[in-house]
Design an enzyme around this catalytic site. Sequence first.
Site, PDB file in Angstrom:
ATOM      1  N   GLY A 159      -6.877 -10.141  -5.255  1.00 55.53           N
ATOM      2  CA  GLY A 159      -7.687 -11.348  -5.353  1.00 55.53           C
ATOM      3  C   GLY A 159      -8.479 -11.375  -6.644  1.00 55.53           C
ATOM      4  O   GLY A 159      -7.953 -11.120  -7.722  1.00 55.53           O
ATOM      5  N   ARG A 208       0.901 -13.787  -7.735  1.00 50.79           N
ATOM      6  CA  ARG A 208       1.576 -13.648  -6.442  1.00 50.79           C
ATOM      7  C   ARG A 208       2.986 -14.240  -6.487  1.00 50.79           C
ATOM      8  O   ARG A 208       3.859 -13.790  -5.749  1.00 50.79           O
ATOM      9  CB  ARG A 208       0.745 -14.293  -5.342  1.00 50.79           C
ATOM     10  N   LYS A 250     -19.889 -10.497  -0.743  1.00 50.01           N
ATOM     11  CA  LYS A 250     -20.360 -10.304   0.624  1.00 50.01           C
ATOM     12  C   LYS A 250     -20.292  -8.862   1.110  1.00 50.01           C
ATOM     13  O   LYS A 250     -19.235  -8.232   1.056  1.00 50.01           O
ATOM     14  CB  LYS A 250     -19.489 -11.130   1.563  1.00 50.01           C
ATOM     15  N   GLY A 252      -7.740  -8.725   1.619  1.00 52.21           N
ATOM     16  CA  GLY A 252      -7.981  -8.132   2.937  1.00 52.21           C
ATOM     17  C   GLY A 252      -6.884  -7.139   3.324  1.00 52.21           C
ATOM     18  O   GLY A 252      -7.158  -6.090   3.909  1.00 52.21           O
TER      19      GLY A 252
HETATM   20  C1  3PG Z   1      -5.186 -13.738   1.264  1.00 56.79           C
HETATM   21  O1  3PG Z   1      -5.271 -14.358   0.210  1.00 56.79           O
HETATM   22  O2  3PG Z   1      -6.079 -12.980   1.686  1.00 56.79           O
HETATM   23  C2  3PG Z   1      -3.924 -13.882   2.058  1.00 56.79           C
HETATM   24  O3  3PG Z   1      -3.070 -14.824   1.476  1.00 56.79           O
HETATM   25  C3  3PG Z   1      -4.232 -14.229   3.474  1.00 56.79           C
HETATM   26  O4  3PG Z   1      -4.940 -15.425   3.540  1.00 56.79           O
HETATM   27  P1  3PG Z   1      -6.079 -15.589   4.646  1.00 56.79           P
HETATM   28  O5  3PG Z   1      -7.178 -14.644   4.312  1.00 56.79           O
HETATM   29  O6  3PG Z   1      -6.480 -17.048   4.574  1.00 56.79           O
HETATM   30  O7  3PG Z   1      -5.431 -15.252   5.968  1.00 56.79           O
HETATM   31 MG    MG Z   2      -8.018 -13.283   2.783  1.00 56.76          MG
END
Ligand code: 3PG
Ligand code: MG
Length: 399
Positions: free
Chosen positions: A356, A41, A202, A379
């Site tokens: 992620g 990132r 999940k 997300g």
């Molecule tokens: C993530 O890693 O999903 C983003 O940086 C957003 O973070 P959050 O899900 O804690 O809002």
């Molecule tokens: Mg997140």
Amino acid sequence: MIDPTSKYKMLEDLDLSGKRVMVRVDFNVPLHNGNITDDSRIKSALPTINYLIDSEAKIVLTSHLGRPGSEVKENLRLDPVGERLLELVDTGVKKLDDCIGPHVQEEIEEAETGDILLLENTRFHPGEKADDEGFVDSLSKLADVFVNDAFGMVHRKHASNYGVATKLPAAAGKLILKEVEGLTPAVSNPNHPFVAIIGGKKASSKIGALWDLMDRVDTFLIGGALAFTFLHAQGHLVGNSLVEDSMVDEVRDFLEKINEDRKTNILLPKDAKVSQELADTGEVKTVDAEKIPPEWMGLDIGPVTIREYRKAIEPAKTLVWAGPMGAFELKPFQAGTKEVAEMVAETSGYRIIGGGETGAAIKDLGFGDDMDHVSTGGGACLGFLRGKELPALEILKAE
Ligand code: 3PG
Ligand code: MG
């Protein structure tokens, strides 16, 4: 509904020279004992940062890190991020201990053009998540223009990624534009067969995406711990595997709908690697995924499943993968994720990897460069693929 062909306000449209430019980045990196375990990132923000250095702007970076719950948490300060960033850029990086206030303002006034100031974790302030007007004002007065390059955050409507964009001349950064371009082939007129590989822990974090993708996707391949919630919902014996009880009814509804429509296929694991503990030291065996013995838990997909999934992956023209196939951080349960990564890398279709954990896994396994797009968002990436409206993107659209 998102319009993937939208045009966004661009960096090139802004007057940047000598200006204080606030850039919202997503430096929410994974940390282990204070060390960054994946700096993707940070690296992904470099095109925008370097453009601003060349444009002789004063660069003010804002980001959150983790979920500190609106108070200062020493282990969630951005210092390790600042140290890593310094190694990646040809300019000075000064990390400040807050993100608003007179001291921060002074530091910005005193900075030279081309310098980088990294402000402290925005989530130390309750105004951040609340998109609070006062907090937005405190941030906005630190800059002349605003650039949002935090793709991983576009599904959130917070002060530093949304509120500030309503107050200052704003544009999308280069990472955001790259993500939109990289993800769009799966959203507007995707080529078929369209295969979505959905894994992870999940069911609750993926079920919305499954519903929304159902009309576009030809085949879902399900792996990871969430597969056991699916198998359990079908009435199979999953032993001690992770099952999200609160999701069983919805998963059953989803499976029924797929069955009724007959337009989308869904493949669930046929066999599973199981152990009695979530560790790499216990006995491991491969069993029928529909008859896992009591005390044993499924931790990866087995070889029969891998063969089946290969048949679905090979002809895919569009492929989206979100969530590992098993507990790949433990060696005995890596094979599913690794073999699927290899198959995906070998297909000629357009391949998107959700962010992620999956992105990190693919890179760890050495397949990062074989994919068409590895998203920095989790997300946010799923939100975009689902066609959801993303507030922090909407606000950056050109008139
Ligand atoms: C993530 O890693 O999903 C983003 O940086 C957003 O973070 P959050 O899900 O804690 O809002
Ligand atoms: Mg997140």
